[in-house]
Write a protein that holds these residues in place. Structure first.
Motif, PDB file in Angstrom:
ATOM      1  N   GLU A 182       0.854  -1.363  -0.148  1.00 11.45           N
ATOM      2  CA  GLU A 182      -0.016  -0.018  -0.010  1.00 11.45           C
ATOM      3  C   GLU A 182       0.860   1.326  -0.083  1.00 11.45           C
ATOM      4  N   GLU A 183       1.833   1.222   0.794  1.00 10.27           N
ATOM      5  CA  GLU A 183       2.768   2.495   0.879  1.00 10.27           C
ATOM      6  C   GLU A 183       3.519   2.527  -0.498  1.00 10.27           C
ATOM      7  N   TYR A 184       3.970   1.483  -0.879  1.00 13.68           N
ATOM      8  CA  TYR A 184       4.742   1.576  -2.381  1.00 13.68           C
ATOM      9  C   TYR A 184       3.800   2.297  -3.301  1.00 13.68           C
ATOM     10  N   PHE A 185       2.689   1.786  -3.425  1.00 17.73           N
ATOM     11  CA  PHE A 185       1.665   2.345  -4.570  1.00 17.73           C
ATOM     12  C   PHE A 185       1.266   3.610  -4.322  1.00 17.73           C
ATOM     13  N   ALA A 186       1.377   4.207  -3.322  1.00 15.89           N
ATOM     14  CA  ALA A 186       1.075   5.580  -2.792  1.00 15.89           C
ATOM     15  C   ALA A 186       2.224   6.414  -2.934  1.00 15.89           C
ATOM     16  N   LEU A 187       3.337   6.125  -2.499  1.00 14.44           N
ATOM     17  CA  LEU A 187       4.700   6.878  -2.532  1.00 14.44           C
ATOM     18  C   LEU A 187       5.728   6.665  -3.613  1.00 14.44           C
ATOM     19  N   LEU A 331      17.976  -2.005 -12.003  1.00 12.54           N
ATOM     20  CA  LEU A 331      17.701  -1.117 -10.938  1.00 12.54           C
ATOM     21  C   LEU A 331      16.902  -1.754  -9.746  1.00 12.54           C
ATOM     22  N   ALA A 332      15.897  -2.542 -10.456  1.00 17.12           N
ATOM     23  CA  ALA A 332      15.105  -3.602  -9.475  1.00 17.12           C
ATOM     24  C   ALA A 332      16.127  -4.312  -8.678  1.00 17.12           C
ATOM     25  N   ARG A 333      17.183  -4.799  -8.978  1.00 18.72           N
ATOM     26  CA  ARG A 333      18.142  -5.886  -8.303  1.00 18.72           C
ATOM     27  C   ARG A 333      19.070  -4.798  -7.375  1.00 18.72           C
ATOM     28  N   LEU A 334      19.257  -3.413  -7.577  1.00 21.38           N
ATOM     29  CA  LEU A 334      19.815  -2.482  -6.832  1.00 21.38           C
ATOM     30  C   LEU A 334      19.003  -2.182  -5.549  1.00 21.38           C
ATOM     31  N   TYR A 335      17.758  -2.080  -5.783  1.00 22.31           N
ATOM     32  CA  TYR A 335      17.102  -1.446  -4.762  1.00 22.31           C
ATOM     33  C   TYR A 335      16.461  -2.696  -3.592  1.00 22.31           C
ATOM     34  N   ASP A 336      16.300  -3.663  -4.370  1.00 19.51           N
ATOM     35  CA  ASP A 336      15.894  -5.048  -3.271  1.00 19.51           C
ATOM     36  C   ASP A 336      14.571  -5.113  -3.119  1.00 19.51           C
ATOM     37  N   GLU A 337      13.891  -3.627  -3.088  1.00 20.33           N
ATOM     38  CA  GLU A 337      12.349  -3.887  -2.930  1.00 20.33           C
ATOM     39  C   GLU A 337      11.831  -2.663  -3.931  1.00 20.33           C
ATOM     40  N   PRO A 338      10.667  -2.799  -3.970  1.00 28.09           N
ATOM     41  CA  PRO A 338      10.093  -1.783  -5.066  1.00 28.09           C
ATOM     42  C   PRO A 338      10.451  -0.534  -4.826  1.00 28.09           C
ATOM     43  N   TYR A 339      10.715   0.268  -5.817  1.00 29.27           N
ATOM     44  CA  TYR A 339      11.161   1.676  -5.891  1.00 29.27           C
ATOM     45  C   TYR A 339      10.841   2.303  -7.228  1.00 29.27           C
ATOM     46  N   ALA A 340      10.079   3.354  -7.217  1.00 30.12           N
ATOM     47  CA  ALA A 340       9.386   3.911  -8.659  1.00 30.12           C
ATOM     48  C   ALA A 340       9.807   5.331  -8.872  1.00 30.12           C
ATOM     49  N   VAL A 618       3.720   0.330 -11.425  1.00 29.50           N
ATOM     50  CA  VAL A 618       3.411  -1.221 -11.576  1.00 29.50           C
ATOM     51  C   VAL A 618       4.446  -2.026 -12.250  1.00 29.50           C
ATOM     52  N   LEU A 619       5.155  -1.415 -13.255  1.00 26.76           N
ATOM     53  CA  LEU A 619       6.379  -2.076 -14.133  1.00 26.76           C
ATOM     54  C   LEU A 619       7.502  -2.449 -13.045  1.00 26.76           C
ATOM     55  N   MET A 620       7.854  -1.400 -12.406  1.00 30.51           N
ATOM     56  CA  MET A 620       8.905  -1.678 -11.249  1.00 30.51           C
ATOM     57  C   MET A 620       8.522  -2.892 -10.225  1.00 30.51           C
TER      58      MET A 620
END
Length: 646
Positions: A182-187, A331-340, A618-620
């Motif tokens: 929820e936080e990721y898709f908001a922020l 980038l997905a591998r660098l950040y280890d968690e969703p980052y947009a 969504v892509l990330m």
């Protein structure tokens, strides 16, 4: 700049596996390619990867006190270490290196947990005191440096500079936290202290964590917070003089290095100010690095060149294609968690360029939050003036209705895009600011998530992150309040995360003089009218820098470090975005309404709406599932862990 990691047995002194510790440490090799070291004793393992910056010959870690009863692993810089050494020598400590790391060890011996109050810098460290059977962790005030940790069910405590080091242990459950989604898709990021995984946490900015063997896990404890007192009504000339003095001091401290040093130069006010100050402090030409874009709508290179020519810097500029979208999986591998934040792409490229010429680079990050520079601040203040004219009890039903019925018109001239304004008028200041910075706003998230997922989060909204911080802000000044919110959320979760991972991917240390906590504290004593005046953001900084920078650099429209997502998703990434958003991986989670996702893609690609930011988000998330979960677990286990949240 380095990477740290470790394992601590809270229950006893079990023998820890050396290979496991080595694997955790090696997962962060990119953070410190120069050297690696570990410390292992019953019930404790510490790991360190080193990027050598200061005291190249004797600054190896883990580093110990005289009798090796205290041991530290440290990531960052203590800029005032040279001032602290004489004081610690006078207290009887013996130094065996010239490094800022050894200051931490002796400061702990003299001042205990209060040692962090004496440090001026960016840091994350873990210190083991064998005599006290205590592990002490700390993170700097503005969270420039990261620190993750997890308490495992078997009594082991893990920590590391990046989530990947905790995952490398093998014992961290990969169950996704639905509230983090929820936080990721908001922020566009997962806000501190949460991570994407249920059992892992980030140590919040300005906090310490003290763990004692044999005692229950403790909670993080705050040692610093920012207070916007706004009590110093200085005259403009006096404020400019004082600001210049403080900026020079902050930059000077960050120019201490035994390796090649330079600066990012975007052509914006913040980075240009840093370069101008560096030029005045350096006997040699400053090394500067810029990224140019082949799309004029996103290119600031000519302004960077103006500043570079004025100060005769050794300027390096590299052209980046506006279709530079091949970094998604990296980038997905660098950040280890969703980052947009899509500006991670040019940030990655400018760090890549800088590392070819320097090992340390100064940046202008933090300037918008410290000096009041975001355009959204001006819009928020305009809305606040309107909100103050009517009570909330009247505004909420009236403007709430208008916000619901007025069409969303991204395609229309700005004067006709009133939906967001109506929605903001129906809210409190905190609700409105959260709404304005959300990538997917509440109505869109309600349609995005399935009923099952919404039941799982139990009514939780990422807005709670803002409300909880606002309760601690201790100010009723409307500009100060949103500056405080950004310092606690966007600066930490987005900006600092982006720069740390992008720079460390290239073994580059980035230092942020505009985030010096003493400078930030002083700015918080000044009236908001010195930061935002007559719709001019960064008013004081611009006035202070007028003798040093051209008018066109100081007062041109703000561009930002953006990429052309809208065009990508209607052109070269058209099929890729459809495959990711409508593909089986997201569908199998059971989290997302597939019909709504198709509606969003179709609306964007037909040109009837601009959904580029939500689609990138969504892509990330899809890239995170593929590159982080799928790379560390088998397909069946990945699906099981994903479905565990619904």
């Amino acid at each position: 700049m380095c990477g740290i990691t470790g394992i601590f047995d809270l229950r006893g002194q079990r023998e820890l596996d050396r290979g496991t510790l080595a694997r955790m440490n090696e997962s962060q090799h990119h953070r410190g390619p120069d050297e690696g070291g570990t410390h292992l004793e019953p019930g404790l393992g510490l790991g360190h990867r080193r990027l050598s910056i200061i005291d190249l010959s004797t600054g190896q870690q883990p580093l110990y006190n005289e009798d090796k009863s205290v041991c530290v692993v440290f990531n960052g810089e203590i800029y005032n270490y040279q001032e602290l050494i004489p004081e610690l020598l006078s207290l009887g400590h013996v130094f065996h290196t010239r490094s800022d790391t050894e200051v931490i060890v002796h400061a702990w011996e003299s001042w205990g947990e209060a040692c962090v109050q004496r440090f001026r810098g960016m840091f994350a460290f873990a210190l083991w005191d064998r005599n006290r059977q205590t592990l002490f962790l700390a993170r700097d005030r503005l969270a420039v440096k990261p620190l993750f940790y997890a308490h495992l069910a078997d009594g082991l405590f893990l920590f590391g500079s990046e989530l990947k080091s905790l995952l490398a242990h093998g014992g961290l459950p990969r169950e996704i936290d639905p509230l983090a989604v929820e936080e990721y898709f908001a922020l566009g990021y997962v806000a501190e202290p949460r991570t994407i995984f249920c059992q892992a946490r980030k140590l919040p900015p300005g906090h310490t964590l003290t763990l004692r063997r044999g005692q229950p896990p403790a909670e993080p404890k705050a040692y610093w917070d920012l207070r916007f007192s706004l009590h110093q009504p200085l005259a403009l000339e006096e404020a400019c003089d004082e600001l210049n003095k403080r900026l020079r001091e902050s930059v000077r401290l960050r120019m201490i290095s035994e390796v090649p040093l330079g600066a990012f130069l975007s052509g914006g006010v913040d980075s240009s100010a840093v370069v101008a100050l560096m030029a005045g402090l350096s006997p040699a030409p400053v090394n500067t690095c810029s990224i140019a874009f082949d799309d004029p709508a996103f290119d600031e290179a000519k302004f960077a060149r103006i500043v570079a020519d004025r100060y005769q810097t050794n300027h390096h500029c590299e052209m980046v294609a506006s279709d530079d979208f091949d970094l998604v999986d990296t980038l997905a591998r660098l950040y280890d968690e969703p980052y947009a934040d899509s500006s991670a792409i040019p940030t990655y490229r400018v760090c890549q360029l800088a590392r070819q010429h320097v090992t340390v680079a100064l940046s202008g990050d933090g300037g918008d939050e410290t000096f009041g520079g975001y355009r959204r601040y001006r819009l928020h203040m305009m809305e606040e003036r309107m909100r103050s004219a009517l009570p909330l009890a009247l505004r909420r039903p009236l403007f709430g209705l208008l916000g619901r019925v007025y069409p969303k018109a991204d395609w229309a001239p700005r004067v006709f895009r009133a939906k967001t304004t109506f929605e903001g008028m129906a809210r409190t200041a905190v609700e409105a600011y959260f709404h304005s910075v959300s990538i997917l706003r509440a109505p869109m998230r309600r349609q995005l998530f399935t009923d099952r997922f919404r039941r799982q989060i139990g009514g939780y909204s990422a807005e709670e992150v803002f409300r909880s911080h606002a309760q601690r802000a201790a100010t009723d000044d409307p500009l100060a309040l949103i500056q405080y919110l950004d310092l606690k959320t966007y600066l930490v979760g987005d900006i600092n995360t982006k720069v740390d991972r992008a720079s460390m991917a290239h073994s580059l240390e980035v230092r942020e003089p505009l985030m010096d906590h003493e400078l930030v504290e002083w700015m918080a004593t000044l009236p908001s009218a010195l930061k935002l005046r007559s719709q001019e953001g960064k008013f004081l900084l611009k006035k202070a820098m007028e003798p040093s920078l051209p008018y066109d650099v100081l007062y041109r429209p703000k561009m930002g470090f953006a990429v052309p997502l809208a065009r990508w998703f209607r052109g070269p990434l058209k099929e890729r975005i459809r495959q990711a958003v409508l593909g089986p991986r997201l569908a199998e989670t059971g989290w997302f309404d597939q019909a709504y996702l198709r509606q969003v893609v179709d609306a964007h690609q037909s040109g009837t709406a601009d959904h580029s930011a939500p689609l990138w988000t969504v892509l990330m998330f899809d890239a995170f599932l593929r590159n982080v979960l799928d790379s560390t677990t088998g397909p069946a286990e990945t699906r099981a862990n994903a479905n565990a949240v619904v």
